[in-house]
Design a protein around this motif. Structure first.
Motif, mmCIF file in Angstrom:
data_model
loop_
_atom_site.group_PDB
_atom_site.id
_atom_site.type_symbol
_atom_site.label_atom_id
_atom_site.label_comp_id
_atom_site.label_asym_id
_atom_site.label_seq_id
_atom_site.Cartn_x
_atom_site.Cartn_y
_atom_site.Cartn_z
ATOM 1 N N LEU A 42 29.960 -6.644 -55.978
ATOM 2 C CA LEU A 42 31.405 -6.853 -55.893
ATOM 3 C C LEU A 42 31.923 -7.351 -57.229
ATOM 4 C CD1 LEU A 42 31.954 -8.700 -52.470
ATOM 5 C CD2 LEU A 42 32.562 -6.343 -53.000
ATOM 6 N N LEU A 376 32.231 -4.128 -48.201
ATOM 7 C CA LEU A 376 30.905 -4.735 -48.302
ATOM 8 C C LEU A 376 30.224 -4.529 -46.952
ATOM 9 C CD1 LEU A 376 29.187 -6.565 -50.278
ATOM 10 C CD2 LEU A 376 29.959 -8.479 -48.885
ATOM 11 N N SER A 388 27.888 -2.023 -51.384
ATOM 12 C CA SER A 388 29.359 -1.991 -51.433
ATOM 13 C C SER A 388 29.822 -0.572 -51.712
ATOM 14 C CB SER A 388 29.894 -2.946 -52.515
ATOM 15 O OG SER A 388 29.448 -2.547 -53.791
#
Length: 518
Positions: A42, A376, A388
């Motif tokens: 992320l 996610l 992700s």
């Protein structure tokens, strides 16, 4: 002796603006205290504007990009790190003056964080800065006339002018203590947290601003115990409050931009000493503009049947509020993850709205853009249980705005009210969202007004050459005022002669017009 009655009119005028894009690019070394980067899961970025200053015909914008990443370590665990890239950008704004009010909007168009190697990150971002300038003007215009002993026909123009009544920056704090659900393990370490404002409304009241909305909090944490993997938690914190603003009133029209300037989630022990509570602290910065429409009366024209009145005409321009409308665009789309792994669960979905283009249509503003969604999720892979994905969903919406045209000044604030992602099986996910599009539209208006007037005796020869009585067929664009002025009579006389009860006439109507004599 005619005497014009003049008044200063307080008006709000848009002076235009400028849009520029800047590219931020830098490399970052992973600190020695942190593990190697195996895979970035992320990333998130925020633009923090520290100052904006008027400097002649340019605005100096100083700020920074703050970014964070969540990454997988070679051992399989998770870790996060962040950094910042400063910028100092001069933006050319033609016609900008020192005392003008400037509104800065910014958007992080693209953030790309990649691992150059296990100890080095490359960060690249494109930032759009949009500046709009407005100024307050005082214009003197005739609003009436003292006629003395001379009978004078007067045409008054009634309109409304929008002015910025209040400009204020303030902050609002949201503090809340959250408890872990009973089925969640104690907190060992917070690895990642996100906060977003959603479904926020703000409106003026008498002497205050009323706020209402939700603060969405998402976090990933490492649970206590050797065999406990990472945990996800999401909570929506509703809030309702008010800010003191003595100048505010309920009839004002708000235009407010909001940004989270501080966010913090801290684990705390509960009553039994276990780490099962979260102290959430967030600060919202509000840039508030309140507009007020005030009625104005202008002297548009005048004449007399007893003497000649020579007029010096001019033009006064101002803005009026055309509409304020909140549109809600609903999206529902099924997307294929194409990840190759068996997806067990969607842990988190986060999105941002990006407007690509706006176009004026008949009685509406057409908006096109994309919803950038980051997902996610958990997989069945033991070595890579967390993955992700990024999805781009196009949207199209028309905001109702009766009377809009190419001259209309549009202020548009996009937002995301709702977002959900649900597994459907077969690697497909259904994403549902509600995008808010808050439009405040100003319409420039210019009116012809009397600046000066001079009296002189009637031209009797010219008057005698005019017929005393005439039949007339109303033409397109005619009004009773124009007809009465042209044929040396008054609106009241025309109405009385023709039995009219109001000023409404139509092309093709037949009128009898009688010249008035001095």
């Amino acid at each position: 002796m005619l005497e014009l009655i003049k008044k200063n009119i307080h008006m709000n005028c848009w002076k235009g603006g400028a849009v520029t894009q800047i590219t931020l690019d830098d490399d970052f070394i992973v600190p020695d205290t942190m593990d190697d980067v195996d895979q970035i899961l992320l990333d998130s970025g925020e633009i923090v504007v520290e100052s904006i200053k008027n400097q002649g015909e340019k605005a100096a914008v100083r700020g920074k990009l703050e970014f964070r990443i969540l990454y997988r370590k070679p051992s399989g665990g998770l870790q996060s790190m962040g950094g910042s890239i400063a910028f100092d950008e001069p933006v050319q704004v033609p016609g900008l003056e020192e005392n003008d009010d400037i509104q800065l909007n910014w958007e992080l168009e693209d953030l790309d964080v990649n691992a150059i190697n296990s100890r080095k990150l490359g960060v690249r971002a494109i930032v759009t800065l949009e500046i709009k300038a407005e100024t307050i003007k005082e214009t003197e215009a005739a609003v009436g006339v003292n006629t003395g002993d001379t009978p004078v026909e007067v045409l008054q123009k009634n309109s409304t002018a929008a002015s910025m009544a209040v400009r204020r920056k303030d902050t609002y704090r949201i503090k809340e203590t959250l408890e872990l659900p009973g089925n969640k393990p104690n907190i060992s370490q917070i690895l990642w947290d996100e906060m977003k404002l959603q479904s926020v409304s703000i409106r003026p009241d008498e002497g205050k601003m009323l706020l209402e909305g939700e603060l969405s909090v998402f976090l990933i944490y490492q649970g206590e115990g050797e065999d406990v993997s990472f945990q996800c938690m999401k909570e929506n914190i509703p809030f309702r409050g008010e800010l003191d603003l003595s100048e505010a009133s309920s009839d004002m029209i708000p235009f407010v931009s909001m940004h989270l300037i501080h966010r913090e989630v801290e684990p705390k022990p509960d009553y039994d000493g276990e780490m099962r509570e979260l102290e959430v602290d967030a600060v919202v910065e509000l840039d508030m503009k309140l507009y007020k429409e005030e009625p104005i009366q202008l002297l548009g024209d005048m004449y007399s049947t007893r003497e000649e009145i020579s007029l010096q005409m001019g033009e006064v321009c101002f803005n009026r509020i055309l509409t304020q409308n909140l549109g809600r665009c609903r999206l529902a789309e099924k997307v294929s993850m194409d990840s190759g792994e068996r997806i067990l669960q969607i842990c988190h979905s986060e999105g941002s709205v990006k407007v690509d283009e706006t176009q004026v249509k008949e009685d509406g503003l057409e908006v096109e853009g994309i919803l950038d969604v980051k997902l996610l999720y958990l997989t069945a892979e033991d070595d890579q249980p967390v993955q992700s994905s990024r999805q781009f969903l196009p949207f199209h919406y028309v905001i109702e705005a009766p009377g809009i045209d190419q001259d209309t000044i549009c202020r548009l604030v996009p937002g995301l009210e709702q977002l959900s992602a649900v597994m459907l099986g077969g690697g497909k996910v259904e994403i549902k969202a509600v995008i808010s599009l808050d439009l405040l539209a100003f319409q420039p208006v210019c009116e012809s007004v009397v600046l000066n007037a001079q009296e002189s005796p009637l031209d009797l020869k010219k008057l005698q050459q005019m017929p005393g009585i005439v039949g007339y067929i109303v033409q397109p664009g005619d009004s009773l005022w124009k007809i009465a002025r042209r044929f040396h009579t008054t609106v009241d006389t025309v109405k009385e002669t023709n039995g009219l009860t109001d000023d409404l006439i139509h092309p093709g109507d037949r009128l009898i017009l009688i010249k008035e004599l001095a």
